[in-house]
Enzyme design. Structure first.
Site, mmCIF file in Angstrom:
data_model
loop_
_atom_site.group_PDB
_atom_site.id
_atom_site.type_symbol
_atom_site.label_atom_id
_atom_site.label_comp_id
_atom_site.label_asym_id
_atom_site.label_seq_id
_atom_site.Cartn_x
_atom_site.Cartn_y
_atom_site.Cartn_z
ATOM 1 N N GLU A 279 0.828 -1.214 0.000
ATOM 2 C CA GLU A 279 0.000 0.000 0.000
ATOM 3 C C GLU A 279 0.860 1.260 0.000
ATOM 4 O OE1 GLU A 279 -3.112 -0.018 -0.544
ATOM 5 O OE2 GLU A 279 -3.338 -2.190 -0.404
ATOM 6 N N ASP A 362 3.417 -4.222 -5.806
ATOM 7 C CA ASP A 362 3.886 -5.544 -5.377
ATOM 8 C C ASP A 362 5.419 -5.603 -5.393
ATOM 9 O OD1 ASP A 362 1.343 -6.500 -4.998
ATOM 10 O OD2 ASP A 362 1.272 -7.670 -6.849
#
Length: 425
Positions: A279, A362
């Site tokens: 995030e 990611d």
């Protein structure tokens, strides 16, 4: 003629529904590529036989609901127009008040209420399905409460938008779309500021993270990412769902790091840190600001196209719909129909951009944590908790997925060479 067009629209919707059903349940290929069988991306390695069966069933049903819901909304707006209901709502507002804002409020209430009633069966069916597969844990009364909050929040927001939009239509006859686009810029930014502190708390209770050791670890990586956050919040989602999630929301001083309590209960600290690093990757990569720029570009093109199509549509069909001119509030269903179709048409592009950004996040998480095992276990847990398809059908991925598929995410982590990147960093 009206009945003829109404029946055509309904038949077209039913035929579309049958085609989508056949595609999702019989034609689409969701099998795992032979080369990935037995790897950590293969759901057979982390789901039992019953879970595999349920994930396929639930995902197919949810995907079917997704593809049925959007055209169902289009059908609603179209029937409201051709059956003259929009004109009836507008005349009702005119008889009650002579003030522009009050008329808009009355018209929008009737349209919003009609939409709520018509869309309720699909919403309730979706809720019931989630309950039957043990995804939703929410009792009916709490679900209805959220639906009512949704109704009034959307109504209030739409009232502001619609009132300003139609005022601009009256003032700028030919360039109203450009004026609307300019006004939408500060409005969108304001909404980003008030969303985490005003709107989100209407639905859930947010409170500081109880696990102070975990909070210290999260704030440490937040500091490394230059995120101006002094607290981590947890939100009580276990009363609503068994799914897992965490996110960073807001901008500037209103930034919030939020963890669902379901995530805290079921994942290890390392897995939670991987999610938070992901995030935070969005923040570091400035995806929020890039998203705003992309939104402004798409909304510019979208409003221009909407203006062109709306003008032609009202000119040709306005009399049949009893909508005399574009500036009449009765034209709103046509505006909403066109914008909804354009958003759906643009979704393959916007989803592709989103999937690219998620891939970048990611990668950032792997670089920051150097923990491939935590990443793989996290995505496996997300798959299990949400009964998600690891390898969804192509049309589902194109039109629905804002994230890469779990097959892609797990396989990418599996193949990632940490030593190579860490030596460069």
């Amino acid at each position: 003629m009206i009945r003829k067009w109404a029946m055509r629209a309904i038949i077209a919707y039913l035929l579309f529904g049958i085609a989508i059903f056949l595609y999702l349940f019989y034609w689409a290929d969701t099998s795992i590529p032979e080369a990935l069988k037995g790897t950590s991306a293969d759901p057979a390695t982390f789901l039992n036989g019953r879970e595999l069966e349920l994930s396929e069933e639930y995902s197919r049903i949810r995907n079917l609901m997704f593809f049925l819901a959007t055209p169902y909304e289009w059908l609603f707006y179209y029937l409201v127009l051709i059956l003259g209901l929009s004109a009836i709502f507008e005349n009702s507002a005119k008889h009650i008040s002579k003030f522009f804002v009050v008329r808009n409020a009355i018209y929008l209430f009737w349209l919003s209420f009609a939409s709520l009633v018509v869309m309720f069966p699909l919403s309730f069916l979706s809720y019931t399905i989630s309950k039957s597969y043990n995804i939703s844990t929410q009792v009916f009364s709490a679900w209805m409460k959220d639906k009512l909050i949704d109704f009034w929040v959307q109504y209030a927001t739409m009232l502001v938008v619609v009132t300003v939009l139609y005022a601009l239509m009256r003032k700028f006859k030919r360039r109203w779309w450009l004026a609307a686009w300019v006004v939408s810029i500060p409005f969108s930014i304001i909404m980003m500021f008030i969303q985490p502190v005003v709107i989100d708390p209407l639905y859930n209770d947010f409170y500081p993270l109880k696990d102070k050791q975990l909070e210290a670890k999260i704030l440490a990586i937040a500091k490394e990412a230059n995120i101006p956050a002094n607290h981590v919040y947890e939100v009580d989602m276990s009363t609503k769902t068994n799914s897992l999630n965490a996110y960073v929301t807001g901008v500037g001083s209103n930034s919030r790091i939020v963890l669902w309590d379901t995530t805290l209960e079921r994942l290890s600290d390392d897995e939670i840190l991987f999610i938070m690093a992901h995030e935070m990757g969005h923040y570091v990569e400035k995806h929020i600001y890039k998203g705003i720029a992309g939104y402004l570009l798409l909304s510019f093109v979208g409003l221009w196209l909407t203006a062109k199509l709306l003008d032609k549509w009202i000119s040709k069909r306005g009399k049949d719909w009893k909508v005399e001119k574009l500036t009449n509030i009765g034209s709103l269903p046509a505006f909403l129909l066109i914008t909804s179709i354009l958003l759906f048409v643009a979704s393959p592009l916007t989803n592709w951009v989103s999937r690219y950004q998620e891939t970048r996040a990611d990668t950032y998480a792997i670089k920051m944590t150097h923990d491939k095992e935590a990443g793989i276990k996290t995505f496996q847990s997300l798959t299990k908790s949400g009964l998600s398809q690891v390898n969804p059908p192509l049309l589902v991925k194109i039109f629905r997925y804002e994230h890469p598929t779990m097959l892609e995410r797990i396989n990418r982590i599996e193949d990632y060479k940490i030593d190579d990147t860490s030596s460069e960093d």
